[in-house]
Write an enzyme that holds these catalytic residues in place. Sequence first.
Site, PDB file in Angstrom:
ATOM      1  N   ASP A  23       0.866  -1.297  -0.079  1.00 22.79           N
ATOM      2  CA  ASP A  23       0.010   0.025  -0.009  1.00 22.79           C
ATOM      3  C   ASP A  23       0.903   1.240   0.078  1.00 22.79           C
ATOM      4  O   ASP A  23       0.405   2.308  -0.056  1.00 22.79           O
ATOM      5  CB  ASP A  23      -0.960   0.042   1.118  1.00 22.79           C
ATOM      6  CG  ASP A  23      -0.253  -0.249   2.585  1.00 22.79           C
ATOM      7  OD1 ASP A  23       1.005  -0.108   2.493  1.00 22.79           O
ATOM      8  OD2 ASP A  23      -1.063  -0.246   3.443  1.00 22.79           O
ATOM      9  N   SER A  24       2.242   0.996   0.031  1.00 22.23           N
ATOM     10  CA  SER A  24       3.021   2.079  -0.332  1.00 22.23           C
ATOM     11  C   SER A  24       2.825   2.737  -1.596  1.00 22.23           C
ATOM     12  O   SER A  24       3.562   3.983  -1.970  1.00 22.23           O
ATOM     13  CB  SER A  24       4.550   1.549  -0.033  1.00 22.23           C
ATOM     14  OG  SER A  24       4.957   0.467  -0.661  1.00 22.23           O
TER      15      SER A  24
ATOM     16  N   ASP B 181      -0.968  -6.227  -0.375  1.00 20.37           N
ATOM     17  CA  ASP B 181      -1.376  -5.612   0.891  1.00 20.37           C
ATOM     18  C   ASP B 181      -2.974  -5.497   1.026  1.00 20.37           C
ATOM     19  O   ASP B 181      -3.635  -5.002   0.064  1.00 20.37           O
ATOM     20  CB  ASP B 181      -0.611  -4.081   1.213  1.00 20.37           C
ATOM     21  CG  ASP B 181       0.553  -4.151   1.856  1.00 20.37           C
ATOM     22  OD1 ASP B 181       0.930  -5.276   2.685  1.00 20.37           O
ATOM     23  OD2 ASP B 181       1.266  -3.136   2.141  1.00 20.37           O
TER      24      ASP B 181
ATOM     25  N   LYS C 207      -1.185  -9.115   2.873  1.00 18.80           N
ATOM     26  CA  LYS C 207      -0.061  -8.927   4.121  1.00 18.80           C
ATOM     27  C   LYS C 207      -1.141  -7.988   4.841  1.00 18.80           C
ATOM     28  O   LYS C 207      -1.831  -7.215   4.232  1.00 18.80           O
ATOM     29  CB  LYS C 207       1.249  -8.334   3.507  1.00 18.80           C
ATOM     30  CG  LYS C 207       1.717  -7.855   4.779  1.00 18.80           C
ATOM     31  CD  LYS C 207       3.230  -7.072   4.379  1.00 18.80           C
ATOM     32  CE  LYS C 207       3.043  -5.750   3.680  1.00 18.80           C
ATOM     33  NZ  LYS C 207       2.579  -4.529   4.962  1.00 18.80           N
TER      34      LYS C 207
ATOM     35  N   GLU D 151      -1.165  -5.507   8.890  1.00 13.61           N
ATOM     36  CA  GLU D 151      -0.426  -5.131   9.833  1.00 13.61           C
ATOM     37  C   GLU D 151      -1.169  -5.349  11.166  1.00 13.61           C
ATOM     38  O   GLU D 151      -2.168  -5.418  11.179  1.00 13.61           O
ATOM     39  CB  GLU D 151      -0.105  -3.445   9.530  1.00 13.61           C
ATOM     40  CG  GLU D 151       0.519  -3.061   8.413  1.00 13.61           C
ATOM     41  CD  GLU D 151       0.718  -1.653   8.203  1.00 13.61           C
ATOM     42  OE1 GLU D 151       0.310  -0.801   9.319  1.00 13.61           O
ATOM     43  OE2 GLU D 151       1.090  -1.250   7.100  1.00 13.61           O
TER      44      GLU D 151
ATOM     45  N   GLU E  56       9.369  -4.063  10.834  1.00 12.90           N
ATOM     46  CA  GLU E  56       9.731  -2.709   9.909  1.00 12.90           C
ATOM     47  C   GLU E  56      10.221  -1.461  11.186  1.00 12.90           C
ATOM     48  O   GLU E  56       9.767  -1.604  12.190  1.00 12.90           O
ATOM     49  CB  GLU E  56       8.749  -2.036   9.206  1.00 12.90           C
ATOM     50  CG  GLU E  56       8.927  -0.668   8.676  1.00 12.90           C
ATOM     51  CD  GLU E  56       8.149  -0.139   7.768  1.00 12.90           C
ATOM     52  OE1 GLU E  56       8.274   1.062   7.299  1.00 12.90           O
ATOM     53  OE2 GLU E  56       7.053  -0.813   7.453  1.00 12.90           O
TER      54      GLU E  56
END
Length: 273
Positions: free
Chosen positions: A49-50, A88, A118, A120, A187
Amino acid sequence: MSVEAKRRRLSPSAIRAMKGERPIVSLTAYTTPIARLLDPHVDLLLVGDSVGMVLYGMDSTVGVTMEMMIAHGQAVARGATQACLVVDLPFGSYQESKEQAFRSAVRLMKETQCSAVKLEGGEEMAETVAFLTRRGVPVLGHVGLMPQLVNTTGGYRSLGHSDAEAETIRRDAQAIDEAGAFAIVVEGTVEPVAREITAAVAAPTIGIGASPACDGQILVSDDMLGLFNDFKPRFVKHFAELAPQVSAAAGAYAEEVRARSFPGPDHTFKPRR
């Protein structure tokens, strides 16, 4: 994507089996041409999602939508046939409930043909990770600095400096490991803590701003390629300096257009006789 191509793609279980064998090479990708260039060299391609910050100029990843992730996931899938492909889950698509997470993950996997998703989160997301993995959705976890939580954690900064922070990250990694994640991104975590986590969990760790002891490493491809001159976090190394080359090429093009030297005879079509 052909059946033959699918057979060549590394699976999440193959990535998990690399722990203790060799370092896992990972990069982000958002487009078909870049995916084709990176695919032969990496074990895992992440459609992160970056993309919101890298390609859309957003200040954070919070504004990224499911539609954006699907579109870029499809683009990368067209260009990658060997690397394990992970996409993501964007902010708001999985935090509400484990059932919401399952629906979102299934949509991503069906529409992009990715190998895994993925998400978080640590202890608070462990139940969701377990729910997904028990239902056939491989999950790449993400602990430490979590960009989707930037609005509640005080911005982008390294974590684990205090005993309390370090212990939280350790517990988060352990919970996601026990929930069944096939690997865990660590991270923005101080080196000794990331090293400890790598030794403690069964799943391979993939570091970004963490430790060389992690089982693998990941960088944003545009950072690695040196396409951003005005932004270089401590953990980023430019393996190329493409920004000046792109600028120089654009300048040369502009100069030739203004001088009417481009297009030349070799770049135009002649009448058929």
